[in-house]
Motif scaffolding. Structure first.
Motif, short mmCIF file in Angstrom:
data_model
loop_
_atom_site.label_atom_id
_atom_site.label_comp_id
_atom_site.label_asym_id
_atom_site.label_seq_id
_atom_site.Cartn_x
_atom_site.Cartn_y
_atom_site.Cartn_z
N ALA A 177 0.91 -1.33 -0.05
CA ALA A 177 -0.13 0.02 -0.04
C ALA A 177 0.89 1.30 -0.11
CB ALA A 177 -0.85 0.10 1.23
N PHE A 178 2.00 1.23 0.71
CA PHE A 178 2.81 2.16 0.87
C PHE A 178 3.48 2.61 -0.69
CE2 PHE A 178 6.92 4.16 2.09
CZ PHE A 178 6.50 5.59 2.19
N GLY A 179 4.03 1.56 -1.19
CA GLY A 179 4.40 1.66 -2.33
C GLY A 179 3.54 2.23 -3.61
N ALA A 180 2.15 1.78 -3.36
CA ALA A 180 1.28 2.41 -4.46
C ALA A 180 0.86 3.91 -4.00
CB ALA A 180 -0.04 1.55 -4.25
N ALA A 181 0.81 4.10 -2.79
CA ALA A 181 0.63 5.54 -2.51
C ALA A 181 1.90 6.41 -2.75
CB ALA A 181 0.59 5.58 -0.91
N LEU A 182 2.92 5.94 -3.01
CA LEU A 182 4.15 6.68 -3.48
C LEU A 182 4.12 6.78 -4.99
CD1 LEU A 182 7.22 5.16 -1.37
CD2 LEU A 182 6.43 7.42 -1.29
N ALA A 183 3.56 5.73 -5.50
CA ALA A 183 3.34 6.05 -7.04
C ALA A 183 2.28 7.32 -7.43
CB ALA A 183 2.78 4.61 -7.66
N PHE A 184 1.26 7.24 -6.49
CA PHE A 184 0.56 8.55 -6.84
C PHE A 184 0.99 9.82 -6.64
CE2 PHE A 184 -2.97 5.26 -7.38
CZ PHE A 184 -3.89 6.00 -8.26
N LYS A 185 1.73 9.94 -5.49
CA LYS A 185 2.12 11.26 -4.86
C LYS A 185 3.26 10.98 -4.16
CE LYS A 185 -0.41 14.64 -6.83
NZ LYS A 185 -1.22 15.30 -5.88
N ALA A 186 4.53 12.03 -4.30
CA ALA A 186 5.55 11.90 -3.64
C ALA A 186 5.27 12.12 -2.09
CB ALA A 186 6.48 13.12 -4.07
N GLN A 187 4.31 13.01 -1.90
CA GLN A 187 3.95 13.32 -0.26
C GLN A 187 3.67 12.20 0.51
OE1 GLN A 187 3.10 15.31 -3.42
NE2 GLN A 187 1.28 16.27 -2.89
N ALA A 188 3.36 10.87 -0.21
CA ALA A 188 3.25 9.73 0.56
C ALA A 188 4.41 9.48 1.49
CB ALA A 188 2.87 8.44 -0.37
N ALA A 189 5.48 10.02 0.97
CA ALA A 189 6.96 9.61 1.63
C ALA A 189 7.01 10.39 3.18
CB ALA A 189 8.09 10.30 0.91
N PHE A 190 5.79 11.27 3.37
CA PHE A 190 5.60 11.73 4.79
C PHE A 190 5.50 10.68 5.82
CE2 PHE A 190 3.62 15.86 2.67
CZ PHE A 190 5.03 16.31 2.40
N LEU A 191 4.95 9.69 5.42
CA LEU A 191 4.81 8.57 6.15
C LEU A 191 5.98 7.41 6.39
CD1 LEU A 191 2.17 7.40 7.80
CD2 LEU A 191 1.71 5.80 5.84
N GLY A 192 6.94 7.85 5.49
CA GLY A 192 8.05 6.96 5.51
C GLY A 192 8.80 6.63 6.91
N PRO A 193 8.84 7.78 7.83
CA PRO A 193 9.43 7.32 9.02
C PRO A 193 8.42 6.42 9.99
CG PRO A 193 9.45 9.68 8.71
CD PRO A 193 8.72 9.22 7.55
N PHE A 194 7.48 6.54 10.03
CA PHE A 194 6.33 5.65 10.48
C PHE A 194 6.56 4.25 9.96
CE2 PHE A 194 2.40 3.25 9.87
CZ PHE A 194 2.00 2.95 11.38
N ILE A 195 6.63 4.17 8.60
CA ILE A 195 6.94 2.82 8.02
C ILE A 195 8.13 2.30 8.31
CG2 ILE A 195 6.97 1.70 5.90
CD1 ILE A 195 4.24 2.40 6.24
N LEU A 196 9.37 3.02 8.46
CA LEU A 196 10.73 2.62 8.90
C LEU A 196 10.65 1.92 10.17
CD1 LEU A 196 13.41 1.75 8.17
CD2 LEU A 196 14.14 4.16 8.72
#
Length: 408
Positions: A177-196
């Motif tokens: 889901a995170f990969g698909a979100a990143l494919a739509f918009k770069a802003q999905a990276a804001f969730l990156g620290p949480f994912i890590l």
């Protein structure tokens, strides 16, 4: 312990959901005729090109558009173009403008559906339905989809799905889901620290990162097969980052004040801002070495991640707190704590102020929004610190109990 919704009768919750849906339908229909600069100068011309020249041509190369001095091209990642292509199948019935709005409203519905799934982790079916229906009335969701014609709902929906999967321990789904979100918009990276953090805290294995990369690449594959060079696809976000040379684009964060009062140059601001964001991101992910959060604590961490990045980074736009808008309401509904409700209200004020600056020229809105966001961010950081302390204390007590020790 009963869920917070246990004291509310299901019939009342169902009635609230029906009323919210009715009010939302009327509001969305009323706002659909609104023309925004993004829709008129970008999305509608892209749709016109898709209709006139076909989807393969639209995907194979940037669609260059010139409108009243605006010379640009489809620098959104291909997944949005796929949606416009799908919508263009109704070109015989709907105008390009109507297609753009239809795609945006469909995203809002998807976002609310994913919010329902997240609410179900904490609440009953009835309470989750009522909460999700109420989210359709969230001012920034309404304006983003029905009036503005933007598509932040899609990446935010996938980000919500990633948070839900994290809470349920479904780490492969989280990364997909995170990969698909990143494919739509770069802003999905804001969730990156949480994912890590989730990957590190649960020792999910770095192979899950491959799931994220594979889904991201798969989302771009149709455009590549249509003839778009791989290098172009890989550098779309880099091109977007270089498009505007301002420290703030109406974002409700400290950079609005710094830019207004000329406190830093662009170069200095970029160094300072990215350093602060990187430090915050590492601090969030680094919590994995100290504590394993669950439930509301993990949801709070997701909100802090979605809030910290656009708050600390320069060159942010007015819409970039969109995920925080929704997560804050979900947290407030799930916990029903006063601080969570207060933070959610402040975040809505913050984003709405920024929208006002862009959509109706209320430039003071970004400053009012920046103050509201700052207070909300401070509240969330304090609460996260308390949640981490409580989780660590509970872990120590559990270990002591297993060892046969007694603690006060």
């Amino acid at each position: 312990m009963a869920s917070p919704s246990a004291t509310i009768r299901p019939t009342r919750l169902s009635l609230a959901a029906v009323l919210a849906l009715g009010a939302a339908a009327a509001l969305y229909v009323a706002l659909l005729p609104w023309h925004s600069a993004d829709a008129d100068a970008w999305f509608v011309p892209w749709t016109q090109i898709i209709i006139a020249e076909g989807p393969v041509h639209a995907l194979a190369e940037p669609m260059r558009v010139t409108l009243e001095g605006t010379n640009g091209h489809a620098n959104y990642n291909p997944p949005y173009l796929y949606l416009l292509i799908l919508g263009s199948t109704a070109a015989g019935t709907l105008s390009p403008f109507a297609i753009v709005k239809l795609v945006s409203v469909a995203g809002a519905l998807l976002c609310v559906a994913c919010a329902y799934g997240l609410l179900r982790v904490f609440l009953s079916v009835e309470a989750s339905l009522a909460g999700a229906a109420g989210l359709l009335l969230l001012p920034t969701l309404v304006l983003n989809a029905a009036a503005w014609g933007q598509v932040d709902s899609y990446w935010a929906a996938l980000a919500l799905l990633a948070v839900t999967a994290a809470l349920r321990g479904q780490f492969a789904l989280m990364m997909a889901a995170f990969g698909a979100a990143l494919a739509f918009k770069a802003q999905a990276a804001f969730l990156g620290p949480f994912i890590l953090y989730v990957v590190l805290a649960n020792r999910a294995g770095w192979q899950t990162v491959l799931v994220c990369a594979a889904v991201y690449a798969g989302m771009l594959l149709p455009a590549w097969l249509a003839g778009r060079p791989a290098l172009d696809l890989a550098t779309i976000y880099l091109e977007q980052a270089q498009a505007y040379q301002w420290l703030s684009m109406n974002a409700p964060n400290p950079w609005a004040f710094i830019q207004y009062f000329h406190l830093m140059s662009l170069t200095t601001g970029l160094v300072v801002g990215f350093s602060l964001a990187a430090a915050a991101g590492l601090a969030i992910a680094g919590l994995a070495a100290r504590v394993r959060l669950e439930g509301e604590g993990l949801l709070l961490l997701a909100l802090v991640s979605a809030m910290a990045m656009p708050f600390l980074l320069p060159k942010m736009q007015d819409r970039y707190f969109f995920l925080a808008d929704i997560l804050s309401v979900v947290l407030a509904l799930a916990s029903r704590q006063r601080w969570a409700v207060g933070a959610a209200v402040l975040i809505q004020i913050g984003s709405l102020g920024a929208y006002g600056a862009h959509m109706i020229g209320f430039l003071h809105g970004r400053f009012i929004g920046g103050i509201a966001m700052g207070v909300a961010f401070a509240i969330l950081v304090v609460q996260l610190r308390q949640a981490v302390g409580a989780a660590r204390h509970a872990h120590v007590r559990t270990e002591a109990h297993c060892d046969g020790r007694r603690l006060p």
